[in-house]
Write a protein that holds these residues in place. Structure first.
Motif, PDB file in Angstrom:
ATOM      1  N   PHE A   5      12.150 -16.613  50.886  1.00  0.00           N
ATOM      2  CA  PHE A   5      12.350 -16.501  49.369  1.00  0.00           C
ATOM      3  C   PHE A   5      11.651 -15.447  49.065  1.00  0.00           C
ATOM      4  O   PHE A   5      10.282 -15.369  49.261  1.00  0.00           O
ATOM      5  CB  PHE A   5      12.041 -17.998  49.001  1.00  0.00           C
ATOM      6  CG  PHE A   5      12.974 -19.241  49.418  1.00  0.00           C
ATOM      7  CD1 PHE A   5      14.033 -19.323  48.924  1.00  0.00           C
ATOM      8  CD2 PHE A   5      12.478 -19.867  50.661  1.00  0.00           C
ATOM      9  CE1 PHE A   5      14.831 -20.513  49.382  1.00  0.00           C
ATOM     10  CE2 PHE A   5      13.142 -20.831  51.314  1.00  0.00           C
ATOM     11  CZ  PHE A   5      14.517 -21.105  50.799  1.00  0.00           C
ATOM     12  N   LYS A   6      12.050 -14.981  47.838  1.00  0.00           N
ATOM     13  CA  LYS A   6      11.122 -13.954  47.238  1.00  0.00           C
ATOM     14  C   LYS A   6      11.741 -13.923  45.641  1.00  0.00           C
ATOM     15  O   LYS A   6      13.149 -13.785  45.533  1.00  0.00           O
ATOM     16  CB  LYS A   6      11.237 -12.416  47.943  1.00  0.00           C
ATOM     17  CG  LYS A   6      12.549 -11.752  47.987  1.00  0.00           C
ATOM     18  CD  LYS A   6      12.201 -10.597  48.861  1.00  0.00           C
ATOM     19  CE  LYS A   6      13.374  -9.834  48.996  1.00  0.00           C
ATOM     20  NZ  LYS A   6      13.461  -8.526  49.625  1.00  0.00           N
ATOM     21  N   GLU A   8      13.108 -11.641  42.912  1.00  0.00           N
ATOM     22  CA  GLU A   8      13.312 -10.237  43.144  1.00  0.00           C
ATOM     23  C   GLU A   8      14.720 -10.086  41.851  1.00  0.00           C
ATOM     24  O   GLU A   8      15.716 -10.846  41.898  1.00  0.00           O
ATOM     25  CB  GLU A   8      14.208  -9.821  44.623  1.00  0.00           C
ATOM     26  CG  GLU A   8      14.892  -8.845  44.797  1.00  0.00           C
ATOM     27  CD  GLU A   8      13.970  -7.512  44.485  1.00  0.00           C
ATOM     28  OE1 GLU A   8      14.299  -6.703  43.846  1.00  0.00           O
ATOM     29  OE2 GLU A   8      12.913  -7.512  45.310  1.00  0.00           O
ATOM     30  N   LYS A   9      14.551  -9.200  41.144  1.00  0.00           N
ATOM     31  CA  LYS A   9      15.616  -8.852  40.343  1.00  0.00           C
ATOM     32  C   LYS A   9      16.585  -7.671  40.748  1.00  0.00           C
ATOM     33  O   LYS A   9      17.480  -7.354  40.315  1.00  0.00           O
ATOM     34  CB  LYS A   9      15.126  -8.645  38.771  1.00  0.00           C
ATOM     35  CG  LYS A   9      14.364  -9.884  38.326  1.00  0.00           C
ATOM     36  CD  LYS A   9      14.116  -9.570  36.873  1.00  0.00           C
ATOM     37  CE  LYS A   9      13.347 -10.691  36.095  1.00  0.00           C
ATOM     38  NZ  LYS A   9      12.929 -10.415  34.908  1.00  0.00           N
ATOM     39  N   ASN A  10      15.745  -6.713  41.481  1.00  0.00           N
ATOM     40  CA  ASN A  10      16.575  -5.371  41.612  1.00  0.00           C
ATOM     41  C   ASN A  10      17.223  -5.671  42.977  1.00  0.00           C
ATOM     42  O   ASN A  10      16.623  -5.255  44.020  1.00  0.00           O
ATOM     43  CB  ASN A  10      15.603  -4.357  41.805  1.00  0.00           C
ATOM     44  CG  ASN A  10      14.835  -4.045  40.502  1.00  0.00           C
ATOM     45  OD1 ASN A  10      15.380  -4.043  39.350  1.00  0.00           O
ATOM     46  ND2 ASN A  10      13.312  -4.024  40.388  1.00  0.00           N
ATOM     47  N   ILE A  11      18.462  -6.318  42.636  1.00  0.00           N
ATOM     48  CA  ILE A  11      19.183  -6.583  44.166  1.00  0.00           C
ATOM     49  C   ILE A  11      20.375  -5.672  44.251  1.00  0.00           C
ATOM     50  O   ILE A  11      21.181  -5.423  43.259  1.00  0.00           O
ATOM     51  CB  ILE A  11      19.738  -7.875  43.710  1.00  0.00           C
ATOM     52  CG1 ILE A  11      18.530  -9.167  43.823  1.00  0.00           C
ATOM     53  CG2 ILE A  11      20.741  -8.306  45.332  1.00  0.00           C
ATOM     54  CD1 ILE A  11      18.974 -10.356  43.343  1.00  0.00           C
ATOM     55  N   THR A  40      18.749  -8.159  36.253  1.00  0.00           N
ATOM     56  CA  THR A  40      17.784  -7.583  35.870  1.00  0.00           C
ATOM     57  C   THR A  40      17.096  -8.074  34.656  1.00  0.00           C
ATOM     58  O   THR A  40      15.941  -7.859  34.482  1.00  0.00           O
ATOM     59  CB  THR A  40      17.837  -6.013  35.940  1.00  0.00           C
ATOM     60  OG1 THR A  40      18.711  -5.664  35.099  1.00  0.00           O
ATOM     61  CG2 THR A  40      18.278  -5.482  37.472  1.00  0.00           C
ATOM     62  N   GLN A  41      17.981  -8.379  33.452  1.00  0.00           N
ATOM     63  CA  GLN A  41      17.552  -8.846  32.271  1.00  0.00           C
ATOM     64  C   GLN A  41      17.279 -10.377  32.241  1.00  0.00           C
ATOM     65  O   GLN A  41      16.569 -10.934  31.255  1.00  0.00           O
ATOM     66  CB  GLN A  41      18.371  -8.534  31.375  1.00  0.00           C
ATOM     67  CG  GLN A  41      18.389  -6.980  31.058  1.00  0.00           C
ATOM     68  CD  GLN A  41      19.350  -6.717  30.102  1.00  0.00           C
ATOM     69  OE1 GLN A  41      19.923  -7.279  29.232  1.00  0.00           O
ATOM     70  NE2 GLN A  41      19.555  -5.254  30.045  1.00  0.00           N
ATOM     71  N   SER A  42      17.441 -11.204  33.311  1.00  0.00           N
ATOM     72  CA  SER A  42      16.969 -12.429  33.414  1.00  0.00           C
ATOM     73  C   SER A  42      15.512 -12.677  33.088  1.00  0.00           C
ATOM     74  O   SER A  42      14.500 -11.917  33.617  1.00  0.00           O
ATOM     75  CB  SER A  42      17.495 -13.092  34.743  1.00  0.00           C
ATOM     76  OG  SER A  42      19.037 -13.099  34.923  1.00  0.00           O
ATOM     77  N   LEU A  43      15.052 -13.904  32.790  1.00  0.00           N
ATOM     78  CA  LEU A  43      13.707 -14.256  32.961  1.00  0.00           C
ATOM     79  C   LEU A  43      13.231 -14.179  34.283  1.00  0.00           C
ATOM     80  O   LEU A  43      12.146 -13.604  34.601  1.00  0.00           O
ATOM     81  CB  LEU A  43      13.503 -15.579  32.165  1.00  0.00           C
ATOM     82  CG  LEU A  43      11.962 -16.089  32.283  1.00  0.00           C
ATOM     83  CD1 LEU A  43      11.146 -15.307  31.084  1.00  0.00           C
ATOM     84  CD2 LEU A  43      12.384 -17.816  31.803  1.00  0.00           C
ATOM     85  N   ASP A  44      13.667 -14.776  35.131  1.00  0.00           N
ATOM     86  CA  ASP A  44      13.506 -14.763  36.660  1.00  0.00           C
ATOM     87  C   ASP A  44      14.737 -14.798  37.656  1.00  0.00           C
ATOM     88  O   ASP A  44      15.620 -15.675  37.003  1.00  0.00           O
ATOM     89  CB  ASP A  44      12.339 -16.001  36.788  1.00  0.00           C
ATOM     90  CG  ASP A  44      11.244 -15.359  37.820  1.00  0.00           C
ATOM     91  OD1 ASP A  44      11.383 -14.474  38.363  1.00  0.00           O
ATOM     92  OD2 ASP A  44      10.271 -16.351  37.682  1.00  0.00           O
ATOM     93  N   VAL A  45      14.474 -14.332  38.623  1.00  0.00           N
ATOM     94  CA  VAL A  45      15.318 -14.689  39.568  1.00  0.00           C
ATOM     95  C   VAL A  45      14.706 -14.795  41.113  1.00  0.00           C
ATOM     96  O   VAL A  45      13.720 -14.140  41.562  1.00  0.00           O
ATOM     97  CB  VAL A  45      16.280 -13.320  39.915  1.00  0.00           C
ATOM     98  CG1 VAL A  45      17.492 -13.579  41.025  1.00  0.00           C
ATOM     99  CG2 VAL A  45      17.028 -13.072  38.566  1.00  0.00           C
ATOM    100  N   GLY A  56      21.365 -16.631  49.019  1.00  0.00           N
ATOM    101  CA  GLY A  56      21.470 -17.535  47.776  1.00  0.00           C
ATOM    102  C   GLY A  56      20.431 -17.019  46.821  1.00  0.00           C
ATOM    103  O   GLY A  56      19.620 -16.118  46.777  1.00  0.00           O
ATOM    104  N   LEU A  57      20.780 -17.494  45.504  1.00  0.00           N
ATOM    105  CA  LEU A  57      19.733 -17.381  44.359  1.00  0.00           C
ATOM    106  C   LEU A  57      19.683 -18.137  43.122  1.00  0.00           C
ATOM    107  O   LEU A  57      20.812 -19.056  43.357  1.00  0.00           O
ATOM    108  CB  LEU A  57      19.872 -15.840  43.901  1.00  0.00           C
ATOM    109  CG  LEU A  57      21.307 -15.380  43.089  1.00  0.00           C
ATOM    110  CD1 LEU A  57      21.218 -16.025  41.697  1.00  0.00           C
ATOM    111  CD2 LEU A  57      21.550 -13.938  43.095  1.00  0.00           C
TER     112      LEU A  57
END
Length: 136
Positions: A5-6, A8-11, A40-45, A56-57
């Motif tokens: 797990f990590k 990460e927004k830059n997918i 990328t604009q989400s609070l967290d991913v 998954g995410l």
């Protein structure tokens, strides 16, 4: 299987397209640029990977202080029912344990209801809250 797990927004868009299409969330993949920007604009991913494959995410939006909205949680079909979604949910809830109001909107199905209830959520149809949505 060695899932890690990590945060990460830059997918890469190809990974997102594969994951969202696999679970038939086609409304998201009709405009891949919008999907990638939303990520990328989400609070967290928080993502789950098996090697180089995105399996998954969980994506959350909100202010990070008073409200957390769980927007997406999805797992590749081949990896479902292996506890990955539970791990994603538990990790994100632990990270934001200080937030009083955690909200989500999902489809009605017995397995879906069971998943969220086992992760500490209560359906608004079983309490004193009411939920409203406008979806186009």
């Amino acid at each position: 299987m060695n899932v890690h797990f990590k945060y990460e927004k830059n997918i890469q868009i190809e990974h997102l397209e594969t994951l969202y299409n696999d679970v038939q969330w086609y409304a998201y993949t009709q405009d891949l640029a919008v999907l990638q920007t939303a990520i990328t604009q989400s609070l967290d991913v928080l993502t789950a990977w098996d090697g180089e494959e995105l399996v998954g995410l969980v994506r959350v939006v909100g202010d990070g202080l008073t409200i957390l909205y769980i927007q997406d949680i999805l797992i590749l079909n081949a990896y479902q029912n292996q506890g990955i979604a539970t791990q994603l949910m538990q990790q994100i809830l632990e990270k934001y344990h200080h937030i009083r109001q955690k909200v989500l909107l999902t489809e009605e199905a017995a397995d879906v209801r069971h998943f969220y209830e086992k992760n500490g959520f209560t359906s608004c149809d079983q309490g004193s809250l009411v939920a409203f949505a406008q979806v186009r």
